[in-house]
Motif scaffolding. Sequence first.
Motif, PDB file in Angstrom:
ATOM      1  N   HIS A   1       0.857  -1.183   0.000  1.00 46.65           N
ATOM      2  CA  HIS A   1       0.000   0.000   0.000  1.00 46.65           C
ATOM      3  C   HIS A   1       0.898   1.239   0.000  1.00 46.65           C
ATOM      4  N   PRO A   2       0.473   2.348  -0.624  1.00 43.31           N
ATOM      5  CA  PRO A   2       1.311   3.563  -0.655  1.00 43.31           C
ATOM      6  C   PRO A   2       1.741   4.060   0.719  1.00 43.31           C
ATOM      7  N   LEU A   3       0.946   3.825   1.760  1.00 44.50           N
ATOM      8  CA  LEU A   3       1.299   4.293   3.097  1.00 44.50           C
ATOM      9  C   LEU A   3       2.170   3.300   3.870  1.00 44.50           C
ATOM     10  N   TYR A   4       2.406   2.118   3.296  1.00 45.12           N
ATOM     11  CA  TYR A   4       3.242   1.132   3.974  1.00 45.12           C
ATOM     12  C   TYR A   4       4.682   1.653   3.993  1.00 45.12           C
ATOM     13  N   PRO A   5       5.353   1.628   5.172  1.00 48.33           N
ATOM     14  CA  PRO A   5       6.729   2.160   5.251  1.00 48.33           C
ATOM     15  C   PRO A   5       7.683   1.404   4.327  1.00 48.33           C
ATOM     16  N   ALA A   6       8.282   2.115   3.385  1.00 51.68           N
ATOM     17  CA  ALA A   6       9.163   1.475   2.408  1.00 51.68           C
ATOM     18  C   ALA A   6      10.362   0.808   3.080  1.00 51.68           C
ATOM     19  N   SER A   7      10.809   1.351   4.203  1.00 46.98           N
ATOM     20  CA  SER A   7      11.983   0.785   4.874  1.00 46.98           C
ATOM     21  C   SER A   7      11.735  -0.636   5.365  1.00 46.98           C
ATOM     22  N   LEU A   8      10.481  -0.978   5.639  1.00 42.17           N
ATOM     23  CA  LEU A   8      10.180  -2.334   6.106  1.00 42.17           C
ATOM     24  C   LEU A   8      10.367  -3.368   5.007  1.00 42.17           C
ATOM     25  N   LEU A   9      10.295  -2.934   3.750  1.00 40.45           N
ATOM     26  CA  LEU A   9      10.459  -3.867   2.632  1.00 40.45           C
ATOM     27  C   LEU A   9      11.884  -4.387   2.533  1.00 40.45           C
ATOM     28  N   ASN A  10      12.822  -3.751   3.227  1.00 38.62           N
ATOM     29  CA  ASN A  10      14.205  -4.217   3.224  1.00 38.62           C
ATOM     30  C   ASN A  10      14.430  -5.377   4.181  1.00 38.62           C
ATOM     31  N   LEU A  11      13.448  -5.677   5.020  1.00 34.74           N
ATOM     32  CA  LEU A  11      13.572  -6.814   5.936  1.00 34.74           C
ATOM     33  C   LEU A  11      13.429  -8.136   5.171  1.00 34.74           C
ATOM     34  N   LYS A  12      14.076  -9.172   5.703  1.00 33.00           N
ATOM     35  CA  LYS A  12      13.923 -10.492   5.092  1.00 33.00           C
ATOM     36  C   LYS A  12      12.498 -11.003   5.235  1.00 33.00           C
ATOM     37  N   ASP A  13      11.842 -10.608   6.319  1.00 31.13           N
ATOM     38  CA  ASP A  13      10.462 -11.044   6.567  1.00 31.13           C
ATOM     39  C   ASP A  13       9.614  -9.840   6.964  1.00 31.13           C
ATOM     40  N   PRO A  14       9.321  -8.948   6.036  1.00 34.64           N
ATOM     41  CA  PRO A  14       8.539  -7.757   6.387  1.00 34.64           C
ATOM     42  C   PRO A  14       7.132  -8.140   6.833  1.00 34.64           C
ATOM     43  N   PRO A  15       6.559  -7.391   7.766  1.00 35.68           N
ATOM     44  CA  PRO A  15       5.161  -7.658   8.148  1.00 35.68           C
ATOM     45  C   PRO A  15       4.256  -7.433   6.945  1.00 35.68           C
ATOM     46  N   LEU A  16       3.349  -8.354   6.719  1.00 38.11           N
ATOM     47  CA  LEU A  16       2.467  -8.261   5.554  1.00 38.11           C
ATOM     48  C   LEU A  16       1.249  -7.394   5.819  1.00 38.11           C
ATOM     49  N   LEU A  17       0.977  -7.137   7.073  1.00 36.34           N
ATOM     50  CA  LEU A  17      -0.172  -6.309   7.441  1.00 36.34           C
ATOM     51  C   LEU A  17       0.148  -5.597   8.745  1.00 36.34           C
ATOM     52  N   LEU A  18      -0.119  -4.318   8.794  1.00 37.44           N
ATOM     53  CA  LEU A  18       0.090  -3.528   9.997  1.00 37.44           C
ATOM     54  C   LEU A  18      -1.229  -2.933  10.456  1.00 37.44           C
ATOM     55  N   PHE A  19      -1.423  -2.921  11.757  1.00 37.03           N
ATOM     56  CA  PHE A  19      -2.542  -2.199  12.349  1.00 37.03           C
ATOM     57  C   PHE A  19      -1.963  -0.988  13.072  1.00 37.03           C
ATOM     58  N   ALA A  20      -2.630   0.139  12.925  1.00 41.25           N
ATOM     59  CA  ALA A  20      -2.084   1.389  13.451  1.00 41.25           C
ATOM     60  C   ALA A  20      -3.172   2.201  14.125  1.00 41.25           C
ATOM     61  N   MET A  21      -2.760   2.963  15.134  1.00 39.17           N
ATOM     62  CA  MET A  21      -3.661   3.888  15.809  1.00 39.17           C
ATOM     63  C   MET A  21      -2.912   5.191  16.027  1.00 39.17           C
ATOM     64  N   GLY A  22      -3.424   6.251  15.425  1.00 34.73           N
ATOM     65  CA  GLY A  22      -2.774   7.545  15.536  1.00 34.73           C
ATOM     66  C   GLY A  22      -2.596   8.194  14.175  1.00 34.73           C
ATOM     67  N   ASP A  23      -1.584   9.029  14.065  1.00 29.41           N
ATOM     68  CA  ASP A  23      -1.323   9.815  12.861  1.00 29.41           C
ATOM     69  C   ASP A  23      -0.340   9.075  11.954  1.00 29.41           C
ATOM     70  N   LEU A  24      -0.826   8.594  10.804  1.00 23.04           N
ATOM     71  CA  LEU A  24       0.020   7.812   9.899  1.00 23.04           C
ATOM     72  C   LEU A  24       1.128   8.642   9.265  1.00 23.04           C
ATOM     73  N   SER A  25       0.975   9.959   9.228  1.00 23.56           N
ATOM     74  CA  SER A  25       2.001  10.794   8.612  1.00 23.56           C
ATOM     75  C   SER A  25       3.324  10.731   9.373  1.00 23.56           C
ATOM     76  N   VAL A  26       3.285  10.277  10.619  1.00 27.13           N
ATOM     77  CA  VAL A  26       4.513  10.154  11.415  1.00 27.13           C
ATOM     78  C   VAL A  26       5.483   9.176  10.758  1.00 27.13           C
ATOM     79  N   LEU A  27       4.966   8.206  10.007  1.00 27.10           N
ATOM     80  CA  LEU A  27       5.814   7.206   9.373  1.00 27.10           C
ATOM     81  C   LEU A  27       6.776   7.822   8.357  1.00 27.10           C
ATOM     82  N   ALA A  28       6.466   9.011   7.863  1.00 28.32           N
ATOM     83  CA  ALA A  28       7.330   9.674   6.881  1.00 28.32           C
ATOM     84  C   ALA A  28       8.388  10.552   7.529  1.00 28.32           C
TER      85      ALA A  28
END
Length: 364
Positions: A72-99
């Motif tokens: 998803h466009p809001l999924y943190p790109a840095s997590l894709l560098n993990l060998k086993d990135p989480p496939l689904l995240l649940f979040a509570m709060g302001d998603l813009s903080v991820l940037a």
Amino acid sequence: MIDDADHAEPTLLDAVNLAYNPLLKPAQRLACSSPSGKALLPPACDKVLEWHQLATHWLGNDPQRNWIPIHHPLYPASLLNLKDPPLLLFAMGDLSVLALRSIGMVVSRSASRQGLQTARDFAKAFALSGWAVVSGLAEGIDGASHRGALQGEGPTIAVLGGAIDSLYPRCHEPLAHDIVQHGGLLLSEYPPGTAPQPAFFPRRNRIIAALSDGLLVVEAALRSGSLITARVASELGKPVMAIPGSIQSTHAKGCHAMIKKGALLVETANEVIDETSATLAPGRKSFDVLPLPTEEIADSGVSEGALSEECRQVLSVLDFERCGFDSLVQRLQKPADWVLSALTELELEGWVFNEAGNHWIRAK
């Protein structure tokens, strides 16, 4: 909040099925995560349907509650560098903080009082400089790091070792509420209704390492989960820094081991910021901040020169290693009540800590 209308594929059910279906092996999950691999997904089993129902109920219509599937466009790109990135995240709060540009702060849970104060001071300085703080909401320095960021009026990200609706430890529920209310974010790869388990916490650490632009270890024992986080951060090319301590302190053994293996020894928040800035990925954002104080970490108490003569005498014989009360009395050659009165004043001004067993240690 993110809903199915925002992205035709996957639906929440698809995302839950991909992330948690017990019939799928890790390699299969990644293969099925692409649009072309969706056809390989097995049907949702009863457990997946239960998780989907719990997730739907938790999300409700609350705009602060979200789900973020991989790709998803809001999924943190840095997590894709993990060998086993989480496939689904649940979040509570302001998603813009991820940037936002961020510094991760980790430590073992059994932190010293000096370590807790150091974490609060550093996190506050990071926030005042426009950096978000990432930590794990655990007891000890994790909590101190989140609180320090809030004191600096900056956002902080708490990566959980369980579901957002099953916060652990329970004593940090007010802190979690404050994080969300002050523009921060709670983040978990586990679906609502999932109780925290010991195995979840080491896995949570890889997300902290990947989300952070630089990692600071404040205190760590030799067998600390912080070392796992540091190893992952190093493998991802993130700068790893550690604060040294006394050679007699078990809280410092892990930091010293990391420094021997190449972690950068740091003593100030500015050193951490400078090192992290040197390798900052393009596009990482800051947030509006107040001007940084002249002194990097402002003291809440009075200056040493403004202390009473009694307090200055105590400081002259007390260093940054634990010292028993009886030993202080012997060094000063003063009555016990005289020494205790001075120590109490120094503690109120933030100059000393009183640790278990009536031991005292200088804080600054």
